[in-house]
Design a protein around this motif. Structure first.
Motif, PDB file in Angstrom:
ATOM      1  N   MET A   1       0.832  -1.206   0.000  1.00 28.15           N
ATOM      2  CA  MET A   1       0.000   0.000   0.000  1.00 28.15           C
ATOM      3  C   MET A   1       0.867   1.257   0.000  1.00 28.15           C
ATOM      4  O   MET A   1       0.673   2.133  -0.831  1.00 28.15           O
ATOM      5  CB  MET A   1      -0.938  -0.008   1.219  1.00 28.15           C
ATOM      6  CG  MET A   1      -1.921  -1.151   1.232  1.00 28.15           C
ATOM      7  SD  MET A   1      -2.944  -1.200   2.712  1.00 28.15           S
ATOM      8  CE  MET A   1      -4.167   0.019   2.292  1.00 28.15           C
TER       9      MET A   1
ATOM     10  N   PHE B   1      -5.558   0.819  -3.435  1.00 25.63           N
ATOM     11  CA  PHE B   1      -6.950   0.474  -3.165  1.00 25.63           C
ATOM     12  C   PHE B   1      -7.643  -0.145  -4.378  1.00 25.63           C
ATOM     13  O   PHE B   1      -8.393  -1.119  -4.212  1.00 25.63           O
ATOM     14  CB  PHE B   1      -7.737   1.687  -2.674  1.00 25.63           C
ATOM     15  CG  PHE B   1      -7.530   2.032  -1.213  1.00 25.63           C
ATOM     16  CD1 PHE B   1      -6.603   1.362  -0.424  1.00 25.63           C
ATOM     17  CD2 PHE B   1      -8.274   3.039  -0.633  1.00 25.63           C
ATOM     18  CE1 PHE B   1      -6.421   1.692   0.918  1.00 25.63           C
ATOM     19  CE2 PHE B   1      -8.102   3.373   0.708  1.00 25.63           C
ATOM     20  CZ  PHE B   1      -7.183   2.696   1.488  1.00 25.63           C
TER      21      PHE B   1
ATOM     22  N   HIS C   1      -9.632  -3.589  -4.106  1.00 24.68           N
ATOM     23  CA  HIS C   1     -11.064  -3.663  -4.428  1.00 24.68           C
ATOM     24  C   HIS C   1     -11.339  -4.716  -5.492  1.00 24.68           C
ATOM     25  O   HIS C   1     -12.312  -5.468  -5.399  1.00 24.68           O
ATOM     26  CB  HIS C   1     -11.586  -2.306  -4.883  1.00 24.68           C
ATOM     27  CG  HIS C   1     -11.514  -1.229  -3.832  1.00 24.68           C
ATOM     28  ND1 HIS C   1     -11.718  -1.452  -2.487  1.00 24.68           N
ATOM     29  CD2 HIS C   1     -11.266   0.098  -3.946  1.00 24.68           C
ATOM     30  CE1 HIS C   1     -11.591  -0.316  -1.811  1.00 24.68           C
ATOM     31  NE2 HIS C   1     -11.324   0.642  -2.675  1.00 24.68           N
TER      32      HIS C   1
ATOM     33  N   ALA D   1      -8.174  -1.841   3.145  1.00 20.62           N
ATOM     34  CA  ALA D   1      -8.816  -0.666   2.541  1.00 20.62           C
ATOM     35  C   ALA D   1     -10.182  -0.391   3.161  1.00 20.62           C
ATOM     36  O   ALA D   1     -10.658   0.739   3.114  1.00 20.62           O
ATOM     37  CB  ALA D   1      -8.944  -0.854   1.029  1.00 20.62           C
TER      38      ALA D   1
ATOM     39  N   PRO E   1      -9.890   3.114   6.126  1.00 20.19           N
ATOM     40  CA  PRO E   1     -10.050   3.967   4.941  1.00 20.19           C
ATOM     41  C   PRO E   1      -9.358   5.330   5.080  1.00 20.19           C
ATOM     42  O   PRO E   1      -9.113   6.008   4.083  1.00 20.19           O
ATOM     43  CB  PRO E   1     -11.561   4.120   4.806  1.00 20.19           C
ATOM     44  CG  PRO E   1     -12.087   3.900   6.188  1.00 20.19           C
ATOM     45  CD  PRO E   1     -11.144   2.910   6.827  1.00 20.19           C
TER      46      PRO E   1
ATOM     47  N   THR F   1      -6.334   7.244   5.248  1.00 20.36           N
ATOM     48  CA  THR F   1      -4.922   7.043   4.922  1.00 20.36           C
ATOM     49  C   THR F   1      -3.980   7.965   5.692  1.00 20.36           C
ATOM     50  O   THR F   1      -2.767   7.892   5.507  1.00 20.36           O
ATOM     51  CB  THR F   1      -4.695   7.211   3.414  1.00 20.36           C
ATOM     52  OG1 THR F   1      -5.123   8.518   3.024  1.00 20.36           O
ATOM     53  CG2 THR F   1      -5.459   6.161   2.625  1.00 20.36           C
TER      54      THR F   1
END
Length: 98
Positions: A9, A17, A21, A38, A42, A44
């Motif tokens: 990430m 993300f 997803h 994620a 959420p 960041t």
């Protein structure tokens, strides 16, 4: 099956993300319950340690871990993989994005 998705990430555009997803959608379409960072974190702007603590709490509730491409370059994903392996969880690898 309850599956935790792990992957890189930090330093990746949009925190990777979209890849999280996409893999989550693929696994859910197969009928699995999917947990992913994620959705857990959420925001960041939270620090790495805080996010990892929340992620690991969810990881240990799963039966398997699915690793995204590039996980080996991520300190967090490597830690999650280590925990999953030590707990005897099934380890699977997401296909490369097409």
């Amino acid at each position: 099956m309850r599956i935790y998705v792990a992957g890189p990430m930090t330093g990746i555009h949009e925190w990777n993300f979209p890849r999280f997803h996409a893999e989550t959608a693929r696994l859910r379409a197969l009928g699995h319950v999917v947990i992913k960072p994620a959705e857990i974190n959420p925001d960041t702007t939270l620090g790495w340690e805080m996010c990892m603590r929340a992620d690991i709490q969810q990881l240990v509730t799963c039966e398997a871990i699915c690793l995204l491409p590039g996980f080996e370059n991520s300190k967090g994903a490597r830690l999650e993989r280590h925990i999953a392996m030590e707990l005897g969880m099934q380890v699977m690898y997401a296909p490369e994005a097409s």
